[in-house]
Design an enzyme around this catalytic site. Structure first.
Site, PDB file in Angstrom:
ATOM      1  N   HIS A 265       1.140  24.204  23.052  1.00 15.52           N
ATOM      2  CA  HIS A 265       2.023  24.208  21.886  1.00 15.52           C
ATOM      3  C   HIS A 265       3.073  25.306  22.008  1.00 15.52           C
ATOM      4  O   HIS A 265       4.263  25.081  21.829  1.00 15.52           O
ATOM      5  CB  HIS A 265       1.216  24.397  20.598  1.00 15.52           C
ATOM      6  CG  HIS A 265       0.471  23.178  20.144  1.00 15.52           C
ATOM      7  ND1 HIS A 265      -0.730  22.798  20.683  1.00 15.52           N
ATOM      8  CD2 HIS A 265       0.782  22.238  19.219  1.00 15.52           C
ATOM      9  CE1 HIS A 265      -1.145  21.678  20.094  1.00 15.52           C
ATOM     10  NE2 HIS A 265      -0.239  21.315  19.209  1.00 15.52           N
TER      11      HIS A 265
ATOM     12  N   ASN B 236       0.836  -1.200   0.000  1.00 13.66           N
ATOM     13  CA  ASN B 236       0.000   0.000   0.000  1.00 13.66           C
ATOM     14  C   ASN B 236       0.872   1.251   0.000  1.00 13.66           C
ATOM     15  O   ASN B 236       2.037   1.203   0.396  1.00 13.66           O
ATOM     16  CB  ASN B 236      -0.868   0.046   1.267  1.00 13.66           C
ATOM     17  CG  ASN B 236      -1.705  -1.192   1.443  1.00 13.66           C
ATOM     18  OD1 ASN B 236      -2.508  -1.526   0.582  1.00 13.66           O
ATOM     19  ND2 ASN B 236      -1.500  -1.900   2.530  1.00 13.66           N
TER      20      ASN B 236
ATOM     21  N   HIS C   8       7.224  22.136  15.218  1.00 17.78           N
ATOM     22  CA  HIS C   8       5.816  22.230  14.813  1.00 17.78           C
ATOM     23  C   HIS C   8       5.264  23.630  15.042  1.00 17.78           C
ATOM     24  O   HIS C   8       4.370  24.074  14.307  1.00 17.78           O
ATOM     25  CB  HIS C   8       5.021  21.194  15.609  1.00 17.78           C
ATOM     26  CG  HIS C   8       3.544  21.213  15.391  1.00 17.78           C
ATOM     27  ND1 HIS C   8       2.966  21.361  14.151  1.00 17.78           N
ATOM     28  CD2 HIS C   8       2.506  21.084  16.271  1.00 17.78           C
ATOM     29  CE1 HIS C   8       1.650  21.315  14.268  1.00 17.78           C
ATOM     30  NE2 HIS C   8       1.346  21.163  15.543  1.00 17.78           N
TER      31      HIS C   8
HETATM   32 MN    MN Z   1       0.258  17.625  16.532  1.00 17.72          MN
END
Ligand code: MN
Length: 269
Positions: A214, A69, A86
């Site tokens: 974050h 796949n 991030h």
């Molecule tokens: Mn994340």
């Protein structure tokens, strides 16, 4: 570099403990599939692509002898790892490939707030909750993980239950801004693990600052892991977790297999 043991050295205590069944392995990972919930973002932000499996080969086809796949997925899908890069606050810090392996195998403690989150899906962990946890269980582990148990893993099979959104947006537990800043700046944890779709509360887009977990944790070079399961099977202290994101050059995160090593009950017998 890791030390290389001398050839012919006797079995280590670690290998011995495994072979005697003294260490249980608990899978903290949600199964990744096309049904895996993803966080819907405001329209001005890029959407997170859902996981998709594309079959390329199957041995039922006469021309094929294998199953193969292609996988299509956002980095931030399912049980996944957030690297410091991030977030804008960690933009100069590690991408997912640069995270040292030594940081990915570490002690973990579990803070249980299931009851509070059942009463209030917008429950926010405060510094005082962590201080009172520490009074009972000792300090947060140096270089280890704080795993925040909310009971949200019981909802992860269903996107609507998991995101728990209404007209005001998602209602899922998280950290207060002050608690996120304190964990980032006043503790030496490696990172924060949660059962929800992200390390921030569902309403954190409204917080000051927005998305504080974050901003502060990734900005301090710490990590996040989301959508964990089976935290109920871990002791409050004493587990070691293995967090294994793909080593993607330039990646901001990755789906991850997260495993916990726990002393088996027999080991105490
Ligand atoms: Mn994340």
């Amino acid at each position: 570099m890791p030390h290389r043991p001398a050839a012919g050295s006797s079995p280590t205590a670690l290998a011995d403990a495994f072979s005697r069944g003294h260490i249980d392995v608990v899978d903290l990972t949600a199964t990744l599939s096309e049904a895996t919930p993803v966080l819907p973002l405001p329209p001005e932000m890029a959407a997170i692509p859902r996981f998709r499996l594309e079959q390329l080969a199957h041995y039922d086809d006469p021309a094929e002898i294998s199953l193969q796949n292609a996988i299509h997925t956002g980095e931030h899908v399912g049980t996944h790892f957030d690297a410091p890069r991030h977030w804008w606050s960690g933009r100069e810090l590690e991408d997912v490939a640069a995270v040292p392996a030594r940081r990915l195998v570490a002690p973990a403690v579990v803070l249980d707030a299931v009851r509070e989150c059942q009463q209030n899906p917008d429950f926010l962990l405060e510094v005082e909750h962590i201080l009172s946890w520490q009074e009972q269980h000792g300090p947060l582990p140096d270089g280890g993980w704080l795993l925040y148990r909310t009971g949200w893993d019981a909802r992860s099979h269903d996107q609507d239950l998991f995101l728990n959104a209404d007209d005001a947006g998602p209602h899922t537990p998280g950290l207060s801004p002050e608690c996120a800043r304190w964990l980032a700046e006043e503790t030496n944890i490696a990172g924060l693990g949660v059962e929800t779709v992200g390390t921030d509360a569902g309403q954190a887009f409204r917080f000051d600052p927005p998305f504080p977990a974050h901003r502060y944790l990734l900005g301090a070079g710490k990590y996040g892991v989301t959508q964990l399961q089976n935290l109920a099977l871990l002791p409050p202290t004493g587990a070691v977790i293995v967090v294994a994101p793909l080593k993607i050059a330039g990646g901001s995160g990755s789906p991850a297999r997260v495993l916990a090593l726990v002393a088996a009950p027999a080991a105490f017998g």
